[in-house]
Motif scaffolding. Structure first.
Motif, PDB file in Angstrom:
ATOM      1  N   MET A 162      52.176   5.132  51.030  1.00  0.00           N
ATOM      2  CA  MET A 162      51.045   4.286  50.647  1.00  0.00           C
ATOM      3  C   MET A 162      51.366   3.429  49.423  1.00  0.00           C
ATOM      4  O   MET A 162      51.024   2.256  49.357  1.00  0.00           O
ATOM      5  CB  MET A 162      49.822   5.161  50.376  1.00  0.00           C
ATOM      6  N   GLN A 163      52.063   4.049  48.473  1.00  0.00           N
ATOM      7  CA  GLN A 163      52.323   3.340  47.213  1.00  0.00           C
ATOM      8  C   GLN A 163      53.119   2.043  47.416  1.00  0.00           C
ATOM      9  O   GLN A 163      52.723   0.983  46.938  1.00  0.00           O
ATOM     10  CB  GLN A 163      53.063   4.264  46.253  1.00  0.00           C
ATOM     11  N   THR A 164      54.221   2.125  48.187  1.00  0.00           N
ATOM     12  CA  THR A 164      55.011   0.887  48.363  1.00  0.00           C
ATOM     13  C   THR A 164      54.326  -0.084  49.328  1.00  0.00           C
ATOM     14  O   THR A 164      54.552  -1.288  49.246  1.00  0.00           O
ATOM     15  CB  THR A 164      56.464   1.154  48.825  1.00  0.00           C
ATOM     16  N   ILE A 165      53.489   0.458  50.225  1.00  0.00           N
ATOM     17  CA  ILE A 165      52.724  -0.475  51.087  1.00  0.00           C
ATOM     18  C   ILE A 165      51.806  -1.296  50.178  1.00  0.00           C
ATOM     19  O   ILE A 165      51.691  -2.516  50.309  1.00  0.00           O
ATOM     20  CB  ILE A 165      51.911   0.275  52.167  1.00  0.00           C
ATOM     21  N   LYS A 166      51.180  -0.612  49.200  1.00  0.00           N
ATOM     22  CA  LYS A 166      50.246  -1.308  48.291  1.00  0.00           C
ATOM     23  C   LYS A 166      50.996  -2.242  47.336  1.00  0.00           C
ATOM     24  O   LYS A 166      50.552  -3.350  47.084  1.00  0.00           O
ATOM     25  CB  LYS A 166      49.483  -0.274  47.442  1.00  0.00           C
ATOM     26  N   THR A 167      52.122  -1.746  46.782  1.00  0.00           N
ATOM     27  CA  THR A 167      52.760  -2.529  45.718  1.00  0.00           C
ATOM     28  C   THR A 167      53.792  -3.523  46.238  1.00  0.00           C
ATOM     29  O   THR A 167      53.996  -4.570  45.651  1.00  0.00           O
ATOM     30  CB  THR A 167      53.448  -1.599  44.691  1.00  0.00           C
ATOM     31  N   LYS A 168      54.470  -3.182  47.354  1.00  0.00           N
ATOM     32  CA  LYS A 168      55.543  -4.065  47.837  1.00  0.00           C
ATOM     33  C   LYS A 168      55.293  -4.597  49.244  1.00  0.00           C
ATOM     34  O   LYS A 168      56.132  -5.316  49.798  1.00  0.00           O
ATOM     35  CB  LYS A 168      56.882  -3.326  47.796  1.00  0.00           C
ATOM     36  N   GLY A 169      54.189  -4.172  49.835  1.00  0.00           N
ATOM     37  CA  GLY A 169      53.833  -4.680  51.170  1.00  0.00           C
ATOM     38  C   GLY A 169      54.709  -4.117  52.280  1.00  0.00           C
ATOM     39  O   GLY A 169      54.722  -4.660  53.384  1.00  0.00           O
ATOM     40  N   LYS A 170      55.487  -3.051  51.999  1.00  0.00           N
ATOM     41  CA  LYS A 170      56.297  -2.460  53.077  1.00  0.00           C
ATOM     42  C   LYS A 170      56.576  -0.982  52.846  1.00  0.00           C
ATOM     43  O   LYS A 170      56.381  -0.476  51.732  1.00  0.00           O
ATOM     44  CB  LYS A 170      57.611  -3.223  53.238  1.00  0.00           C
ATOM     45  N   ILE A 171      57.045  -0.331  53.904  1.00  0.00           N
ATOM     46  CA  ILE A 171      57.502   1.062  53.797  1.00  0.00           C
ATOM     47  C   ILE A 171      58.982   0.964  53.431  1.00  0.00           C
ATOM     48  O   ILE A 171      59.716   0.174  54.027  1.00  0.00           O
ATOM     49  CB  ILE A 171      57.333   1.792  55.164  1.00  0.00           C
ATOM     50  N   ILE A 172      59.417   1.759  52.455  1.00  0.00           N
ATOM     51  CA  ILE A 172      60.828   1.696  52.053  1.00  0.00           C
ATOM     52  C   ILE A 172      61.419   3.104  52.076  1.00  0.00           C
ATOM     53  O   ILE A 172      60.962   3.988  51.343  1.00  0.00           O
ATOM     54  CB  ILE A 172      60.977   1.100  50.627  1.00  0.00           C
ATOM     55  N   GLN A 173      62.411   3.304  52.928  1.00  0.00           N
ATOM     56  CA  GLN A 173      63.074   4.615  53.037  1.00  0.00           C
ATOM     57  C   GLN A 173      64.583   4.395  53.191  1.00  0.00           C
ATOM     58  O   GLN A 173      65.032   3.271  53.381  1.00  0.00           O
ATOM     59  CB  GLN A 173      62.541   5.380  54.261  1.00  0.00           C
ATOM     60  N   SER A 174      65.359   5.515  53.154  1.00  0.00           N
ATOM     61  CA  SER A 174      66.808   5.352  53.292  1.00  0.00           C
ATOM     62  C   SER A 174      67.284   5.554  54.739  1.00  0.00           C
ATOM     63  O   SER A 174      68.458   5.750  54.993  1.00  0.00           O
ATOM     64  CB  SER A 174      67.553   6.292  52.334  1.00  0.00           C
TER      65      SER A 174
END
Ligand SMILES: NC(=O)c1ccc[n+]([C@@H]2O[C@H](COP(=O)([O-])OP(=O)(O)OC[C@H]3O[C@@H](n4cnc5c(N)ncnc54)[C@H](OP(=O)(O)O)[C@@H]3O)[C@@H](O)[C@H]2O)c1
Length: 302
Positions: A162-174
């Motif tokens: 949720m946090q990166t969806i809110k702050t960066k507009g995407k899901i970020i994983q490795s």
């Protein structure tokens, strides 16, 4: 039956207690917090207040139970932001506490909540602690029957995106891409545990639990649609970038390294090698159902 549950009113504990009470069992729920007593009693269960670190408490609480549900609560060990917590030693200790309490109380049926990845002690990152606890419990005398439940990743983990969806507009994983992997709802885990408890088992056996199989890109699409961001992307960064990000956020080093290794095992599929050889029937709850719950919480948060 007289059933004792560890795990309090957590993700699995709550639906499990509700289901078992509804089926007419006498259920005792262990919580580490006295203030939970009224919530436990409101479900029609008895409360036993104490911790998984206290062998005498566990022994006393397990006595007279027909079946006991054992789980290891990470939050009861320490914060993932505390660099001094030794999670490996703590899991060993809890496994041994459970072993001792089961032996001393004379309980002969155990359902243990383990995890995907518990089939091996290498290459799964932090998940090897579940392999360790399974092995400790296997040291109990043969007449103690144990069902090892190995759920795959919980849908609830998606809340962490949720946090990166809110702050960066995407899901970020490795890891990411179009390869499907299994996910599970705690409701389906609770249903699978109930089923095992009501069909007495013998010896030692493993049951994987999963609800749906979806790829990272499908998750982005389904979650994106539910929150009104149909173009939501799942973006992949390197292992090193993930590790450095976690370390700079003060995450415990063992947890951070373990997380990156676990995602590497998701990426190369090795995490699921044993799952695919022992594939379960999928449960009822699908990602589209979880996406509705996600959207509600997403829309309520800033
Ligand atoms: N997330 C995943 O994808 C995943 C996948 C596979 C396996 N698993 C495993 O599933 C387990 C988590 O299950 P869950 O989500 O149902 O648990 P959970 O929601 O985290 O709940 C565990 C409960 O245990 C209680 N607790 C905390 N400290 C305690 C202590 N010292 N002694 C006794 N009880 C204590 C807490 O309730 P009180 O505050 O009332 O004590 C807490 O709510 C973990 O072992 C995890 O590794 C997770």
């Amino acid at each position: 039956m007289n059933i004792v549950l560890t795990g309090s009113l957590g993700n699995i504990g709550k639906p499990l207690a509700i289901e078992l009470v509804q089926k007419g069992h006498s259920v005792t729920v262990i919580s580490s917090k006295a203030e939970k007593q009224k919530d436990i009693e409101a479900l029609g269960a008895k409360a036993a207040i104490g911790t998984m670190q206290d062998v005498d408490f566990l022994t006393k609480t397990f006595k007279g139970a027909d079946i006991v549900y054992l789980m290891e609560a990470w939050e009861g060990i320490g914060s993932i932001f505390d660099k001094d917590v030794d999670f490996v030693a703590a899991f060993n200790k809890i496994g041994n506490n459970y072993k001792q309490a089961i032996a001393q109380s004379g309980v002969l049926q155990v359902v243990h909540l383990s995890s995907i990845g518990a089939h091996t002690n290498t290459g799964t990152g932090s998940l090897f602690v579940h392999h360790t606890v399974e092995n400790i419990l296997k040291e109990l005398p043969e007449n103690v029957s144990i069902k090892f439940m190995r759920p795959v990743g919980f849908f609830n983990n998606i809340f962490r995106y949720m946090q990166t969806i809110k702050t960066k507009g995407k899901i970020i994983q490795s890891y990411g891409g179009d390869k499907k992997e299994p996910w599970v709802s705690p409701l389906d885990i609770a249903a699978a545990i109930t089923e095992e408890m009501e069909n007495p088992f013998n010896g030692r056996s493993v049951r994987y639990v999963a609800s749906d199989e979806v790829s990272p890109n499908e998750i982005a699409k389904i979650i994106g649609a539910a929150i009104g961001k149909p173009d939501l992307e799942w973006s992949v960064i390197s292992d090193d970038e993930t590790l450095q990000g976690m370390l700079s956020a003060d995450v415990n080093e063992w947890i951070a390294n373990g997380f990156v290794k676990m995602q590497a095992a998701q990426r190369d599929g090795s995490l699921y090698a044993d799952y695919y050889m022992n594939k379960p029937t999928l449960g009822k709850v699908k990602l589209v159902d979880f996406a509705k719950e996600f959207a509600k919480i997403y829309n309520q948060s800033n």
